[in-house]
Design an enzyme around this catalytic site. Structure first.
Site, PDB file in Angstrom:
ATOM      1  N   CYS A 220     -27.275 -70.480 101.786  1.00 26.80           N
ATOM      2  CA  CYS A 220     -28.143 -69.375 102.226  1.00 26.80           C
ATOM      3  C   CYS A 220     -28.539 -68.444 101.081  1.00 26.80           C
ATOM      4  O   CYS A 220     -29.488 -67.666 101.217  1.00 26.80           O
ATOM      5  CB  CYS A 220     -27.466 -68.603 103.347  1.00 26.80           C
ATOM      6  SG  CYS A 220     -27.122 -69.658 104.753  1.00 26.80           S
TER       7      CYS A 220
ATOM      8  N   HIS B 173     -30.541 -61.852 104.026  1.00 29.16           N
ATOM      9  CA  HIS B 173     -30.483 -63.180 104.641  1.00 29.16           C
ATOM     10  C   HIS B 173     -30.345 -63.012 106.152  1.00 29.16           C
ATOM     11  O   HIS B 173     -29.626 -62.137 106.636  1.00 29.16           O
ATOM     12  CB  HIS B 173     -29.293 -63.960 104.081  1.00 29.16           C
ATOM     13  CG  HIS B 173     -28.990 -65.187 104.865  1.00 29.16           C
ATOM     14  ND1 HIS B 173     -29.945 -66.144 105.146  1.00 29.16           N
ATOM     15  CD2 HIS B 173     -27.841 -65.626 105.465  1.00 29.16           C
ATOM     16  CE1 HIS B 173     -29.402 -67.109 105.864  1.00 29.16           C
ATOM     17  NE2 HIS B 173     -28.125 -66.811 106.080  1.00 29.16           N
TER      18      HIS B 173
ATOM     19  N   ASN C  52     -31.458 -68.808 112.036  1.00 26.81           N
ATOM     20  CA  ASN C  52     -30.971 -68.851 110.658  1.00 26.81           C
ATOM     21  C   ASN C  52     -31.605 -70.065 109.960  1.00 26.81           C
ATOM     22  O   ASN C  52     -31.311 -71.206 110.314  1.00 26.81           O
ATOM     23  CB  ASN C  52     -29.437 -68.966 110.675  1.00 26.81           C
ATOM     24  CG  ASN C  52     -28.825 -68.921 109.285  1.00 26.81           C
ATOM     25  OD1 ASN C  52     -29.514 -69.097 108.286  1.00 26.81           O
ATOM     26  ND2 ASN C  52     -27.523 -68.706 109.225  1.00 26.81           N
TER      27      ASN C  52
HETATM   28  O1  UT7 Z   1     -25.864 -68.148 107.071  1.00 29.89           O
HETATM   29  C1  UT7 Z   1     -24.750 -68.238 106.220  1.00 29.89           C
HETATM   30  C2  UT7 Z   1     -23.675 -67.266 106.512  1.00 29.89           C
HETATM   31  N1  UT7 Z   1     -23.319 -67.293 107.896  1.00 29.89           N
HETATM   32  C3  UT7 Z   1     -23.082 -66.175 108.555  1.00 29.89           C
HETATM   33  O2  UT7 Z   1     -23.210 -65.112 108.020  1.00 29.89           O
HETATM   34  C4  UT7 Z   1     -22.602 -66.290 109.988  1.00 29.89           C
HETATM   35  C5  UT7 Z   1     -21.585 -65.228 110.281  1.00 29.89           C
HETATM   36  N2  UT7 Z   1     -21.010 -65.357 111.616  1.00 29.89           N
HETATM   37  C6  UT7 Z   1     -21.676 -65.053 112.756  1.00 29.89           C
HETATM   38  O3  UT7 Z   1     -22.842 -64.751 112.741  1.00 29.89           O
HETATM   39  C7  UT7 Z   1     -20.894 -65.072 114.045  1.00 29.89           C
HETATM   40  O4  UT7 Z   1     -19.522 -65.187 113.761  1.00 29.89           O
HETATM   41  C8  UT7 Z   1     -21.310 -66.206 115.034  1.00 29.89           C
HETATM   42  C9  UT7 Z   1     -22.713 -65.938 115.603  1.00 29.89           C
HETATM   43  C10 UT7 Z   1     -21.288 -67.552 114.311  1.00 29.89           C
HETATM   44  C11 UT7 Z   1     -20.350 -66.260 116.220  1.00 29.89           C
HETATM   45  O5  UT7 Z   1     -20.310 -64.978 116.872  1.00 29.89           O
HETATM   46  P1  UT7 Z   1     -18.906 -64.258 117.158  1.00 29.89           P
HETATM   47  O6  UT7 Z   1     -19.203 -63.000 117.847  1.00 29.89           O
HETATM   48  O7  UT7 Z   1     -18.191 -64.187 115.838  1.00 29.89           O
HETATM   49  O8  UT7 Z   1     -18.209 -65.267 118.138  1.00 29.89           O
HETATM   50  P2  UT7 Z   1     -16.847 -66.073 117.960  1.00 29.89           P
HETATM   51  O9  UT7 Z   1     -17.035 -67.247 117.045  1.00 29.89           O
HETATM   52  O10 UT7 Z   1     -15.727 -65.116 117.651  1.00 29.89           O
HETATM   53  O11 UT7 Z   1     -16.634 -66.610 119.421  1.00 29.89           O
HETATM   54  C12 UT7 Z   1     -16.437 -65.725 120.535  1.00 29.89           C
HETATM   55  C13 UT7 Z   1     -16.476 -66.523 121.808  1.00 29.89           C
HETATM   56  C14 UT7 Z   1     -15.587 -67.772 121.756  1.00 29.89           C
HETATM   57  O12 UT7 Z   1     -15.055 -67.944 123.058  1.00 29.89           O
HETATM   58  P3  UT7 Z   1     -13.532 -67.470 123.381  1.00 29.89           P
HETATM   59  O13 UT7 Z   1     -12.651 -68.229 122.431  1.00 29.89           O
HETATM   60  O14 UT7 Z   1     -13.521 -65.980 123.130  1.00 29.89           O
HETATM   61  O15 UT7 Z   1     -13.373 -67.849 124.815  1.00 29.89           O
HETATM   62  C15 UT7 Z   1     -16.562 -68.879 121.488  1.00 29.89           C
HETATM   63  O16 UT7 Z   1     -16.124 -70.132 121.972  1.00 29.89           O
HETATM   64  O17 UT7 Z   1     -17.801 -66.994 122.042  1.00 29.89           O
HETATM   65  C16 UT7 Z   1     -17.779 -68.393 122.254  1.00 29.89           C
HETATM   66  N3  UT7 Z   1     -19.033 -68.955 121.780  1.00 29.89           N
HETATM   67  C17 UT7 Z   1     -20.107 -69.084 122.574  1.00 29.89           C
HETATM   68  N4  UT7 Z   1     -20.290 -68.804 123.888  1.00 29.89           N
HETATM   69  C18 UT7 Z   1     -21.511 -69.054 124.394  1.00 29.89           C
HETATM   70  C19 UT7 Z   1     -19.342 -69.394 120.538  1.00 29.89           C
HETATM   71  N5  UT7 Z   1     -20.631 -69.815 120.510  1.00 29.89           N
HETATM   72  C20 UT7 Z   1     -21.110 -69.655 121.769  1.00 29.89           C
HETATM   73  C21 UT7 Z   1     -22.346 -69.904 122.371  1.00 29.89           C
HETATM   74  N6  UT7 Z   1     -22.521 -69.587 123.677  1.00 29.89           N
HETATM   75  N7  UT7 Z   1     -23.396 -70.419 121.683  1.00 29.89           N
END
Ligand code: UT7
Length: 344
Positions: free
Chosen positions: A127, A261, A291
């Site tokens: 990225c 980004h 993204n």
């Molecule tokens: O581009 C290069 C650099 N990348 C980044 O900067 C990305 C940085 N990270 C992020 O943007 C975020 O961490 C994400 C968008 C990837 C994920 O969001 P989050 O708020 O950090 O969610 P999480 O991974 O902590 O997951 C929270 C919950 C989980 O469920 P439980 O374990 O709490 O029951 C996931 O399984 O959300 C669930 N989850 C979803 N639920 C519905 C993860 N993806 C989804 C989804 N739909 N698409």
């Protein structure tokens, strides 16, 4: 110097060499848009989760007969049109979703867009790729190796993301952007005034696509430890932006536009707050494109021009963070130019 600063490169551009000046901007997006409601039902996600956790409403996807090179060539041609020129002296291509691992794609892009036998090479900084490519191209100009360079960033993450993995499939989109850099004086609008580049290989496993030797034990898809990357993205982009702003002799509050980004609207908002900027002084294209990795900054620049959030004379900082881990920033006073955008 603190341990976390070791190896980092940050510098303002001196007046003794020509500067690299942005003279044209082009973009290209695939015509096929997949909005949140059109994602497959068995992905176990919802429009509400995606919008509130990421800010994404839609992403573009290449149709099977097109390649990332088609997107790259179209964005490159658009950047040449925007700059009002037919030729450049070099081409740097940023991608981590190439059609093939070898050879680099940049020579083929140069050939396909009629640039002949110019120096051309690829950069894989995920990225941060567009800003690493911009710094490399700027260095070619400043060193006097060539007097103009096309910097192209294109990605087709739809080809490497597991369509059944909700943690990544909803986030990424395909797209391309390009700028023409040419030699010019440091006080000309568009001149890149400072660069900051850094990396941290300790986090190499946090964002990855397995190589052929790793695939028999794992799967072949892109993987990201999103939560672990989230806070680092805010931290590193904030520090890196502050370094280039300082190198320009500016204060962060005096920035007219921050173009980060585009990974997550919550990251963009947190970064904006950290830098003390009001929300209207940050570019956010996530709703429309998702993204797009290396392509996200040129696409966000074109989006900001289209909405008049970005105008000639604006003090502008560009900052990125991604796989590697890697980060990069640059700063400039925005030039007078008309972006050229198309769909494929
Ligand atoms: O581009 C290069 C650099 N990348 C980044 O900067 C990305 C940085 N990270 C992020 O943007 C975020 O961490 C994400 C968008 C990837 C994920 O969001 P989050 O708020 O950090 O969610 P999480 O991974 O902590 O997951 C929270 C919950 C989980 O469920 P439980 O374990 O709490 O029951 C996931 O399984 O959300 C669930 N989850 C979803 N639920 C519905 C993860 N993806 C989804 C989804 N739909 N698409």
């Amino acid at each position: 110097m603190s341990a976390s600063d070791l190896g980092r490169v940050s510098r303002g551009v001196s007046g003794t060499h020509p500067s690299a000046v942005i003279a044209g901007l082009g973009t290209c997006l695939p015509v096929t848009a997949i909005d949140n409601a059109s994602l497959p039902d068995d992905l176990d996600t919802s429009d509400e989760w995606i919008r509130t956790r990421t800010g994404i409403r839609s992403r573009r996807r290449l149709t099977p007969e097109l390649s990332v090179l088609d997107l790259a060539c179209e964005a490159a041609r658009n950047a040449l049109r925007s700059a009002g020129t037919d030729t450049v002296g070099g081409l740097v291509f940023a991608t981590t979703t190439p059609e093939r691992p070898c050879p680099a794609a940049a020579p083929e892009i140069a050939y396909r867009i009629g640039q002949g036998r110019i120096p051309a090479f690829d950069i894989a900084a995920v990225c941060s790729g567009f800003l690493y490519a911009l710094a490399s191209a700027g260095a070619l100009i400043t060193a006097g190796i060539t007097d103009s360079v096309l910097v192209v960033a294109a990605e087709a993450y739809s080809r490497v993301v597991d369509p059944t993995d909700r943690s990544t499939a909803v986030l990424f989109g395909d797209g391309a952007g390009a700028v023409v850099l040419r030699a010019g004086p440091a006080d000309e609008p568009g001149a890149l005034l400072a660069y900051d580049l850094g990396s941290d290989g300790e986090g190499a496993d946090l964002i990855r696509i397995p190589g052929p030797r790793e695939q028999p034990t794992g799967d072949r898809w892109f993987a990201m430890a999103g939560r672990k990357v989230y806070l680092q993205a805010i931290e590193q982009m904030a520090h890196s932006t502050l370094r280039v702003v300082k190198d320009c002799g500016w204060s962060p509050e005096s920035l007219d536009l921050l173009v980060p980004h585009q990974a997550n609207a919550r990251i963009v908002e947190a970064l904006t707050r950290r830098l003390g900027l009001p929300p209207e002084r940050v570019a956010c294209e996530l709703a429309r494109t998702g993204n797009t990795a290396a392509a996200s900054i040129p696409l966000a620049l074109a989006g900001a021009l289209a909405t008049h959030t970005l105008a000639p004379g604006a003090r502008t900082a560009l900052t990125a963070f991604g796989g590697g881990l890697s980060w990069a920033s640059t700063a400039l006073t925005w030039p007078q130019l008309t972006a050229v955008s198309s769909e494929l």
